[in-house]
Design a protein around this motif. Structure first.
Motif, mmCIF file in Angstrom:
data_model
loop_
_atom_site.group_PDB
_atom_site.id
_atom_site.type_symbol
_atom_site.label_atom_id
_atom_site.label_comp_id
_atom_site.label_asym_id
_atom_site.label_seq_id
_atom_site.Cartn_x
_atom_site.Cartn_y
_atom_site.Cartn_z
ATOM 1 N N GLU A 187 0.845 -1.199 0.000
ATOM 2 C CA GLU A 187 0.000 0.000 0.000
ATOM 3 C C GLU A 187 0.875 1.241 0.000
ATOM 4 N N VAL A 188 0.454 2.238 -0.783
ATOM 5 C CA VAL A 188 1.153 3.524 -0.854
ATOM 6 C C VAL A 188 0.124 4.636 -0.691
ATOM 7 N N ASN A 189 0.446 5.614 0.148
ATOM 8 C CA ASN A 189 -0.371 6.821 0.286
ATOM 9 C C ASN A 189 0.516 8.025 -0.007
ATOM 10 N N GLU A 190 0.249 8.641 -1.152
ATOM 11 C CA GLU A 190 1.048 9.778 -1.613
ATOM 12 C C GLU A 190 0.108 10.912 -1.991
ATOM 13 N N GLY A 191 0.009 11.924 -1.122
ATOM 14 C CA GLY A 191 -0.887 13.037 -1.398
ATOM 15 C C GLY A 191 -2.322 12.561 -1.552
ATOM 16 N N ARG A 192 -2.936 12.848 -2.703
ATOM 17 C CA ARG A 192 -4.315 12.447 -2.973
ATOM 18 C C ARG A 192 -4.408 11.099 -3.688
ATOM 19 N N THR A 193 -3.294 10.419 -3.809
ATOM 20 C CA THR A 193 -3.278 9.123 -4.488
ATOM 21 C C THR A 193 -3.029 7.992 -3.503
ATOM 22 N N THR A 194 -3.847 6.936 -3.612
ATOM 23 C CA THR A 194 -3.666 5.719 -2.831
ATOM 24 C C THR A 194 -3.517 4.548 -3.783
ATOM 25 N N ILE A 195 -2.506 3.706 -3.534
ATOM 26 C CA ILE A 195 -2.277 2.502 -4.322
ATOM 27 C C ILE A 195 -2.378 1.323 -3.369
ATOM 28 N N LEU A 196 -3.297 0.392 -3.634
ATOM 29 C CA LEU A 196 -3.534 -0.722 -2.710
ATOM 30 C C LEU A 196 -3.510 -2.047 -3.456
ATOM 31 N N CYS A 197 -2.751 -2.993 -2.929
ATOM 32 C CA CYS A 197 -2.660 -4.326 -3.530
ATOM 33 C C CYS A 197 -3.928 -5.116 -3.240
ATOM 34 N N SER A 198 -4.489 -5.747 -4.266
ATOM 35 C CA SER A 198 -5.723 -6.516 -4.107
ATOM 36 C C SER A 198 -5.528 -8.013 -4.298
ATOM 37 N N LYS A 199 -4.427 -8.403 -4.975
ATOM 38 C CA LYS A 199 -4.206 -9.837 -5.237
ATOM 39 C C LYS A 199 -2.734 -10.077 -5.519
ATOM 40 N N ILE A 200 -2.233 -11.224 -5.032
ATOM 41 C CA ILE A 200 -0.845 -11.616 -5.270
ATOM 42 C C ILE A 200 -0.814 -13.067 -5.747
ATOM 43 N N ILE A 201 -0.043 -13.299 -6.794
ATOM 44 C CA ILE A 201 0.151 -14.663 -7.294
ATOM 45 C C ILE A 201 1.645 -14.949 -7.242
ATOM 46 N N MET A 202 2.035 -15.955 -6.451
ATOM 47 C CA MET A 202 3.438 -16.329 -6.333
ATOM 48 C C MET A 202 3.751 -17.475 -7.290
ATOM 49 N N ASN A 203 4.853 -17.333 -8.034
ATOM 50 C CA ASN A 203 5.288 -18.346 -9.001
ATOM 51 C C ASN A 203 4.139 -18.829 -9.884
ATOM 52 N N PRO A 204 3.554 -17.914 -10.685
ATOM 53 C CA PRO A 204 2.440 -18.307 -11.561
ATOM 54 C C PRO A 204 2.879 -19.383 -12.560
ATOM 55 N N ASP A 205 1.918 -20.185 -12.985
ATOM 56 C CA ASP A 205 2.216 -21.257 -13.939
ATOM 57 C C ASP A 205 2.777 -20.697 -15.249
ATOM 58 N N ASP A 206 2.170 -19.617 -15.710
ATOM 59 C CA ASP A 206 2.640 -18.982 -16.949
ATOM 60 C C ASP A 206 3.511 -17.790 -16.583
ATOM 61 N N LYS A 207 4.809 -18.011 -16.528
ATOM 62 C CA LYS A 207 5.723 -16.929 -16.169
ATOM 63 C C LYS A 207 5.885 -15.966 -17.344
ATOM 64 N N GLU A 208 6.057 -14.723 -17.000
ATOM 65 C CA GLU A 208 6.139 -13.664 -18.007
ATOM 66 C C GLU A 208 7.552 -13.119 -18.064
ATOM 67 N N THR A 209 8.071 -12.948 -19.261
ATOM 68 C CA THR A 209 9.390 -12.349 -19.413
ATOM 69 C C THR A 209 9.329 -10.867 -19.039
#
Length: 281
Positions: A217-239
């Motif tokens: 989570e980040v709170n910067e001025g009038r902007t908030t960024i919040l994590c909603s989902k995490i996937i560890m070691n997904p089956d389809d890895k992305e370069t």
């Protein structure tokens, strides 16, 4: 409270190696970013509150976005999730022109080499911002809370404010020819973040990093960024691709270019015109 430099925190991060021993380790974190508008200073003088609310509602769709952070031990790329536009949900007037002509692309950072790159587009012209990752000195508060299934800890830091700080409304009387829209150079702002050592990588959304755990989570001025989902070691890895398209500029150079284009656009909008410089690039 205890202050720890970014360098020390990065060293501490690699003490926690349980989840990241595998050479091909990768994770994906989804973030919702929301920015609110200062309604007290919004719009032209005399604009009634109902009109302000209607415009703010139309801007809401443009100011709420979902991003995906794909990361490993050293690299990450942060990009907006593609989605269909909501019919009638866009902004109008100057706000629509601003949103449509200043388009942010993928952000890449490498905490081993301190490299930061971001693709940006301004009125159809592509730029590649090339700089160093920002340096943070984090203050640990000792506070904790749950974010989803993760225990997160609070840290406070400061960063230089970059980019445009736009007021979507019309100018006040007597300020029609005033240049505006760019935050003063080297202005420092306070940021509050929450990170989890349960995911021991020194990564985070946007240009944030430098803590012994993923920033949720980040709170910067009038902007908030919040994590909603995490996937560890997904089956389809992305370069994780290093951005390479566009004219190379520093972050400071890009801010100057954006400021010039923004002020040209404001003047054209006030005269009822279109693109800056009559369509020239």
């Amino acid at each position: 409270m205890k202050t720890i430099s970014t360098t020390i925190l990065v060293a501490l991060t690699f003490v926690f190696t349980g989840l990241i021993q595998a050479q091909d380790f990768q994770g994906k974190a989804y973030y919702m970013s929301k920015t609110t508008i200062d309604m007290a200073n919004f719009g032209r003088p005399g604009m009634d509150e109902d009109m302000k609310k209607r415009i703010a509602d139309r801007l809401k769709n443009a100011l709420e976005k979902t991003y995906i952070l794909t990361f490993n031990r050293e690299e990450s790329v942060y990009k907006e999730e593609e989605k269909l536009d909501t019919p009638g949900g866009g902004s109008s007037g100057f706000g629509r022109m601003m949103m449509g002509n200043f388009v942010a692309g993928n952000q890449y950072k490498n905490i081993k080499t301190n490299a930061f790159l971001q693709e940006q587009e301004v009125f159809g012209k592509k730029f590649l911002i090339k700089d160093s990752v920002p340096s943070f000195e984090w203050t640990m508060t000792g506070e904790s809370k749950k974010i989803g299934q993760y225990t997160a800890f609070k840290a406070i830091g400061k960063k230089l404010k970059y980019g445009l700080d736009v007021n979507f409304g019309r100018p006040k009387p007597g300020e029609e020819n005033k240049e505006e829209a760019l935050t003063p150079e080297k202005e420092e702002i306070e940021v509050v973040v929450w990170y989890t050592p349960q995911i021991p990588v020194s990564q985070g959304p946007s240009d944030y990093w430098g803590l012994p755990g993923l920033i949720l989570e980040v709170n910067e001025g009038r902007t908030t960024i919040l994590c909603s989902k995490i996937i560890m070691n997904p089956d389809d890895k992305e370069t994780i691709k290093v951005p390479s398209k566009g004219k190379e500029v520093s972050r400071a150079e890009f801010d100057e270019i954006s400021k010039k284009k923004m002020n040209e656009m404001r003047q054209n909008f006030r005269r009822g015109g279109g693109r800056p410089g009559g369509g020239r690039r």
